[in-house]
Design a protein around this motif. Structure first.
Motif, PDB file in Angstrom:
ATOM      1  N   THR A  18      27.578  32.154  38.213  1.00 47.88           N
ATOM      2  CA  THR A  18      28.357  32.717  36.981  1.00 47.88           C
ATOM      3  C   THR A  18      29.310  33.608  37.433  1.00 47.88           C
ATOM      4  O   THR A  18      28.961  34.691  38.370  1.00 47.88           O
ATOM      5  CB  THR A  18      27.707  33.299  35.878  1.00 47.88           C
ATOM      6  N   ALA A  19      30.595  33.386  37.439  1.00 47.73           N
ATOM      7  CA  ALA A  19      31.664  34.371  37.875  1.00 47.73           C
ATOM      8  C   ALA A  19      32.060  35.288  36.794  1.00 47.73           C
ATOM      9  O   ALA A  19      32.259  34.861  35.597  1.00 47.73           O
ATOM     10  CB  ALA A  19      33.073  33.565  38.329  1.00 47.73           C
ATOM     11  N   THR A  20      31.986  36.419  37.092  1.00 48.88           N
ATOM     12  CA  THR A  20      32.375  37.495  36.136  1.00 48.88           C
ATOM     13  C   THR A  20      33.678  38.246  36.545  1.00 48.88           C
ATOM     14  O   THR A  20      33.524  38.919  37.517  1.00 48.88           O
ATOM     15  CB  THR A  20      31.298  38.488  35.723  1.00 48.88           C
ATOM     16  N   LEU A  21      34.656  38.288  35.842  1.00 51.13           N
ATOM     17  CA  LEU A  21      35.919  39.039  36.175  1.00 51.13           C
ATOM     18  C   LEU A  21      36.263  40.041  35.166  1.00 51.13           C
ATOM     19  O   LEU A  21      35.985  39.684  33.866  1.00 51.13           O
ATOM     20  CB  LEU A  21      37.001  37.902  36.072  1.00 51.13           C
ATOM     21  N   THR A  22      36.948  41.053  35.545  1.00 50.48           N
ATOM     22  CA  THR A  22      36.843  42.237  34.544  1.00 50.48           C
ATOM     23  C   THR A  22      38.296  42.668  34.384  1.00 50.48           C
ATOM     24  O   THR A  22      39.230  42.367  35.568  1.00 50.48           O
ATOM     25  CB  THR A  22      36.091  43.331  35.258  1.00 50.48           C
ATOM     26  N   CYS A  23      38.545  43.057  33.082  1.00 49.59           N
ATOM     27  CA  CYS A  23      40.172  43.409  32.671  1.00 49.59           C
ATOM     28  C   CYS A  23      40.099  44.819  32.103  1.00 49.59           C
ATOM     29  O   CYS A  23      39.365  44.927  31.026  1.00 49.59           O
ATOM     30  CB  CYS A  23      40.793  42.449  31.970  1.00 49.59           C
ATOM     31  N   ASN A  24      40.502  45.925  32.638  1.00 46.68           N
ATOM     32  CA  ASN A  24      40.254  47.311  32.060  1.00 46.68           C
ATOM     33  C   ASN A  24      41.812  47.651  31.659  1.00 46.68           C
ATOM     34  O   ASN A  24      42.692  47.360  32.371  1.00 46.68           O
ATOM     35  CB  ASN A  24      39.655  48.196  32.993  1.00 46.68           C
ATOM     36  N   LEU A  74      35.493  41.214  29.464  1.00 44.28           N
ATOM     37  CA  LEU A  74      34.757  40.478  30.637  1.00 44.28           C
ATOM     38  C   LEU A  74      35.062  39.115  30.276  1.00 44.28           C
ATOM     39  O   LEU A  74      34.963  38.665  29.384  1.00 44.28           O
ATOM     40  CB  LEU A  74      33.403  40.986  30.906  1.00 44.28           C
ATOM     41  N   PHE A  75      35.328  38.216  31.637  1.00 42.32           N
ATOM     42  CA  PHE A  75      35.631  36.871  31.408  1.00 42.32           C
ATOM     43  C   PHE A  75      34.490  36.228  32.390  1.00 42.32           C
ATOM     44  O   PHE A  75      34.616  36.286  33.593  1.00 42.32           O
ATOM     45  CB  PHE A  75      36.994  36.598  31.995  1.00 42.32           C
ATOM     46  N   HIS A  76      33.708  35.365  31.851  1.00 48.05           N
ATOM     47  CA  HIS A  76      32.738  34.716  32.482  1.00 48.05           C
ATOM     48  C   HIS A  76      32.846  33.353  32.594  1.00 48.05           C
ATOM     49  O   HIS A  76      33.242  32.539  31.621  1.00 48.05           O
ATOM     50  CB  HIS A  76      31.433  34.941  31.895  1.00 48.05           C
ATOM     51  N   ILE A  77      32.581  32.686  33.901  1.00 51.56           N
ATOM     52  CA  ILE A  77      32.580  31.201  34.016  1.00 51.56           C
ATOM     53  C   ILE A  77      31.360  30.809  34.404  1.00 51.56           C
ATOM     54  O   ILE A  77      30.709  31.140  35.422  1.00 51.56           O
ATOM     55  CB  ILE A  77      33.601  30.750  35.134  1.00 51.56           C
ATOM     56  N   THR A  78      30.486  30.244  33.752  1.00 51.30           N
ATOM     57  CA  THR A  78      29.025  29.856  33.939  1.00 51.30           C
ATOM     58  C   THR A  78      29.037  28.370  34.652  1.00 51.30           C
ATOM     59  O   THR A  78      30.076  27.568  34.599  1.00 51.30           O
ATOM     60  CB  THR A  78      28.158  29.742  32.495  1.00 51.30           C
TER      61      THR A  78
END
Lengths: 110, 115
Positions: A18-24, A74-78
Protein backbone atom coordinates in the motif's frame (compact mmCIF):
# COMPACT_ATOMS: atom_id res chain seq x y z
CA UNK A 1 0.05 32.89 2.88
CA UNK A 2 -1.57 29.63 1.86
CA UNK A 3 0.79 26.71 1.65
CA UNK A 4 0.40 23.11 0.53
CA UNK A 5 3.09 20.55 1.22
CA UNK A 6 3.52 17.21 -0.42
CA UNK A 7 6.56 15.02 0.01
CA UNK A 8 8.88 16.27 -2.71
CA UNK A 9 11.01 13.14 -2.53
CA UNK A 10 9.99 10.22 -4.66
CA UNK A 11 8.27 7.32 -2.97
CA UNK A 12 9.43 3.86 -4.02
CA UNK A 13 7.39 0.87 -2.94
CA UNK A 14 7.19 -2.79 -3.83
CA UNK A 15 4.36 -4.07 -6.00
CA UNK A 16 1.43 -5.29 -3.95
CA UNK A 17 2.11 -2.98 -1.02
CA UNK A 18 0.00 0.00 0.00
CA UNK A 19 1.32 3.41 -1.02
CA UNK A 20 0.46 6.32 1.27
CA UNK A 21 0.94 9.90 0.12
CA UNK A 22 0.54 12.95 2.32
CA UNK A 23 -0.83 16.41 1.66
CA UNK A 24 -0.51 19.02 4.42
CA UNK A 25 -1.76 22.57 4.22
CA UNK A 26 -1.65 25.77 6.24
CA UNK A 27 -3.50 29.09 6.29
CA UNK A 28 -6.40 27.69 4.31
CA UNK A 29 -9.85 26.29 4.94
CA UNK A 30 -10.75 24.36 1.80
CA UNK A 31 -14.27 23.29 1.05
CA UNK A 32 -12.99 20.44 -1.07
CA UNK A 33 -9.79 18.54 -1.58
CA UNK A 34 -9.02 16.71 -4.80
CA UNK A 35 -6.34 14.25 -5.84
CA UNK A 36 -4.99 14.07 -9.38
CA UNK A 37 -2.60 11.78 -11.18
CA UNK A 38 -0.09 13.20 -13.66
CA UNK A 39 2.01 11.15 -16.05
CA UNK A 40 5.09 12.62 -17.78
CA UNK A 41 4.15 14.88 -20.68
CA UNK A 42 0.44 14.81 -19.85
CA UNK A 43 -2.05 16.94 -18.00
CA UNK A 44 -3.34 15.93 -14.55
CA UNK A 45 -6.21 13.45 -14.40
CA UNK A 46 -8.83 13.69 -11.66
CA UNK A 47 -9.00 10.76 -9.24
CA UNK A 48 -11.01 11.58 -6.13
CA UNK A 49 -12.73 14.48 -4.40
CA UNK A 50 -13.46 14.71 -0.69
CA UNK A 51 -15.48 17.42 1.05
CA UNK A 52 -14.54 19.14 4.29
CA UNK A 53 -17.30 17.32 6.18
CA UNK A 54 -16.22 13.89 4.93
CA UNK A 55 -13.61 11.82 6.71
CA UNK A 56 -12.93 9.20 4.07
CA UNK A 57 -13.67 8.42 0.43
CA UNK A 58 -12.97 5.25 -1.52
CA UNK A 59 -12.83 4.32 -5.17
CA UNK A 60 -11.66 0.86 -6.13
CA UNK A 61 -8.08 0.58 -4.83
CA UNK A 62 -7.91 4.25 -3.85
CA UNK A 63 -8.75 5.76 -0.48
CA UNK A 64 -8.55 9.38 0.63
CA UNK A 65 -8.87 10.71 4.15
CA UNK A 66 -9.34 14.34 5.12
CA UNK A 67 -8.59 15.66 8.62
CA UNK A 68 -9.45 19.36 8.83
CA UNK A 69 -8.12 19.54 12.40
CA UNK A 70 -4.69 18.28 11.40
CA UNK A 71 -5.03 20.08 8.04
CA UNK A 72 -3.95 16.92 6.31
CA UNK A 73 -5.13 14.50 3.64
CA UNK A 74 -3.76 11.01 3.11
CA UNK A 75 -4.02 9.22 -0.22
CA UNK A 76 -3.72 5.45 -0.24
CA UNK A 77 -3.29 3.05 -3.14
CA UNK A 78 -3.76 -0.54 -2.03
CA UNK A 79 -2.30 -3.54 -3.88
CA UNK A 80 -0.12 -1.15 -5.85
CA UNK A 81 0.95 -2.01 -9.38
CA UNK A 82 3.77 -0.73 -11.60
CA UNK A 83 1.07 1.02 -13.68
CA UNK A 84 0.34 3.20 -10.64
CA UNK A 85 3.76 4.85 -11.05
CA UNK A 86 3.12 8.56 -11.63
CA UNK A 87 3.12 11.90 -9.86
CA UNK A 88 0.15 12.49 -7.58
CA UNK A 89 -1.06 16.02 -6.91
CA UNK A 90 -3.42 17.25 -4.24
CA UNK A 91 -5.48 20.35 -4.87
CA UNK A 92 -7.40 22.45 -2.40
CA UNK A 93 -10.53 24.26 -3.47
CA UNK A 94 -12.27 27.10 -1.71
CA UNK A 95 -13.71 30.50 -2.48
CA UNK A 96 -13.66 29.62 -6.18
CA UNK A 97 -9.91 29.17 -6.15
CA UNK A 98 -7.86 26.03 -6.74
CA UNK A 99 -4.39 25.62 -5.23
CA UNK A 100 -2.25 22.65 -6.23
CA UNK A 101 0.55 21.02 -4.28
CA UNK A 102 3.90 20.25 -5.87
CA UNK A 103 3.10 16.57 -6.17
CA UNK A 104 4.74 13.36 -5.02
CA UNK A 105 6.33 11.00 -7.51
CA UNK A 106 5.42 7.39 -6.84
CA UNK A 107 7.34 4.47 -8.30
CA UNK A 108 6.01 0.98 -7.84
CA UNK A 109 8.73 -1.62 -8.26
CA UNK A 110 7.90 -4.96 -9.85
CA UNK B 1 -16.26 12.48 -25.60
CA UNK B 2 -13.42 14.56 -27.01
CA UNK B 3 -10.99 15.93 -24.46
CA UNK B 4 -9.46 19.35 -24.03
CA UNK B 5 -7.35 20.23 -27.04
CA UNK B 6 -4.30 22.46 -26.92
CA UNK B 7 -1.85 23.68 -29.52
CA UNK B 8 0.95 23.85 -30.15
CA UNK B 9 2.36 21.04 -28.02
CA UNK B 10 5.84 22.52 -27.99
CA UNK B 11 7.23 25.99 -28.60
CA UNK B 12 10.75 27.37 -28.43
CA UNK B 13 11.27 31.13 -28.60
CA UNK B 14 13.89 33.72 -27.78
CA UNK B 15 13.36 36.01 -24.81
CA UNK B 16 11.45 39.19 -25.62
CA UNK B 17 9.55 37.40 -28.40
CA UNK B 18 5.81 36.88 -28.32
CA UNK B 19 3.92 33.59 -28.19
CA UNK B 20 0.31 32.48 -28.16
CA UNK B 21 -1.33 29.27 -27.02
CA UNK B 22 -4.73 27.98 -28.02
CA UNK B 23 -7.22 25.88 -26.08
CA UNK B 24 -10.48 24.23 -27.10
CA UNK B 25 -12.37 22.97 -24.04
CA UNK B 26 -14.78 20.07 -23.82
CA UNK B 27 -18.06 20.94 -25.49
CA UNK B 28 -20.56 22.40 -23.06
CA UNK B 29 -18.04 23.24 -20.36
CA UNK B 30 -18.68 26.74 -19.06
CA UNK B 31 -15.50 27.15 -17.04
CA UNK B 32 -12.03 27.31 -18.53
CA UNK B 33 -8.73 27.56 -16.68
CA UNK B 34 -5.16 28.34 -17.70
CA UNK B 35 -2.39 27.02 -15.47
CA UNK B 36 1.37 27.43 -15.52
CA UNK B 37 3.36 24.42 -14.37
CA UNK B 38 7.08 24.96 -13.85
CA UNK B 39 9.20 21.83 -13.79
CA UNK B 40 8.97 20.12 -10.40
CA UNK B 41 6.05 22.25 -9.23
CA UNK B 42 2.31 21.91 -9.18
CA UNK B 43 0.06 23.80 -11.59
CA UNK B 44 -0.46 27.45 -10.71
CA UNK B 45 -3.76 29.03 -11.76
CA UNK B 46 -3.23 32.00 -14.05
CA UNK B 47 -6.77 32.82 -15.09
CA UNK B 48 -10.25 31.35 -14.83
CA UNK B 49 -13.13 32.10 -17.20
CA UNK B 50 -16.81 31.49 -16.65
CA UNK B 51 -18.23 31.48 -20.18
CA UNK B 52 -16.49 34.52 -21.66
CA UNK B 53 -16.09 36.47 -18.42
CA UNK B 54 -13.04 36.46 -16.14
CA UNK B 55 -13.67 35.01 -12.66
CA UNK B 56 -10.11 35.16 -11.32
CA UNK B 57 -6.93 36.55 -12.85
CA UNK B 58 -5.20 37.50 -9.62
CA UNK B 59 -2.05 35.50 -10.44
CA UNK B 60 -1.78 36.53 -14.08
CA UNK B 61 1.26 38.79 -14.72
CA UNK B 62 -0.81 41.32 -16.57
CA UNK B 63 2.14 43.36 -17.77
CA UNK B 64 3.08 40.55 -20.15
CA UNK B 65 0.34 37.93 -20.11
CA UNK B 66 -3.12 38.28 -21.61
CA UNK B 67 -5.94 35.84 -22.23
CA UNK B 68 -9.29 35.92 -23.88
CA UNK B 69 -12.19 33.58 -24.40
CA UNK B 70 -14.29 34.85 -27.25
CA UNK B 71 -17.83 33.51 -27.54
CA UNK B 72 -17.32 31.48 -24.38
CA UNK B 73 -15.65 28.56 -26.14
CA UNK B 74 -12.03 28.62 -27.38
CA UNK B 75 -9.39 30.56 -25.50
CA UNK B 76 -5.97 31.98 -26.25
CA UNK B 77 -3.20 32.84 -23.81
CA UNK B 78 -0.52 35.26 -24.97
CA UNK B 79 2.85 36.21 -23.57
CA UNK B 80 4.43 39.42 -24.82
CA UNK B 81 7.35 39.79 -24.29
CA UNK B 82 8.54 36.46 -22.96
CA UNK B 83 11.13 36.12 -20.21
CA UNK B 84 13.38 33.19 -19.35
CA UNK B 85 11.31 32.44 -16.25
CA UNK B 86 8.23 31.88 -18.42
CA UNK B 87 9.66 28.51 -19.47
CA UNK B 88 7.02 26.07 -18.29
CA UNK B 89 4.15 23.87 -19.38
CA UNK B 90 0.94 25.81 -19.92
CA UNK B 91 -2.09 23.69 -19.14
CA UNK B 92 -5.65 24.41 -20.12
CA UNK B 93 -8.50 22.78 -18.21
CA UNK B 94 -12.27 22.96 -18.37
CA UNK B 95 -15.17 21.99 -16.15
CA UNK B 96 -18.94 22.00 -16.48
CA UNK B 97 -19.27 24.82 -13.98
CA UNK B 98 -17.15 26.54 -11.37
CA UNK B 99 -18.67 24.51 -8.55
CA UNK B 100 -15.78 22.71 -6.93
CA UNK B 101 -17.37 19.34 -7.02
CA UNK B 102 -17.03 19.57 -10.78
CA UNK B 103 -14.07 17.72 -12.15
CA UNK B 104 -11.46 19.67 -14.06
CA UNK B 105 -10.40 18.03 -17.31
CA UNK B 106 -6.91 18.97 -18.40
CA UNK B 107 -5.42 19.17 -21.86
CA UNK B 108 -1.96 17.79 -22.67
CA UNK B 109 -0.32 21.18 -22.22
CA UNK B 110 2.05 23.32 -24.25
CA UNK B 111 5.69 23.11 -23.26
CA UNK B 112 7.31 26.52 -23.69
CA UNK B 113 11.05 26.98 -23.71
CA UNK B 114 12.38 30.54 -23.64
CA UNK B 115 16.04 30.88 -24.65
Amino acid sequence: SQKIEQNSEALNIQEGKTATLTCNYTNYSPAYLQWYRQDPGRGPVFLLLIRENEKEKRKERLKVTFDTTLKQSLFHITASQPADSATYLCALAGTYKYIFGTGTRLKVLA
Amino acid sequence: EAGVAQSPRYKIIEKRQSVAFWCNPISGHATLYWYQQILGQGPKLLIQFQNNGVVDDSQLPKDRFSAERLKGVDSTLKIQPAKLEDSAVYLCASSLDRIFKDTQYFGPGTRLTVL
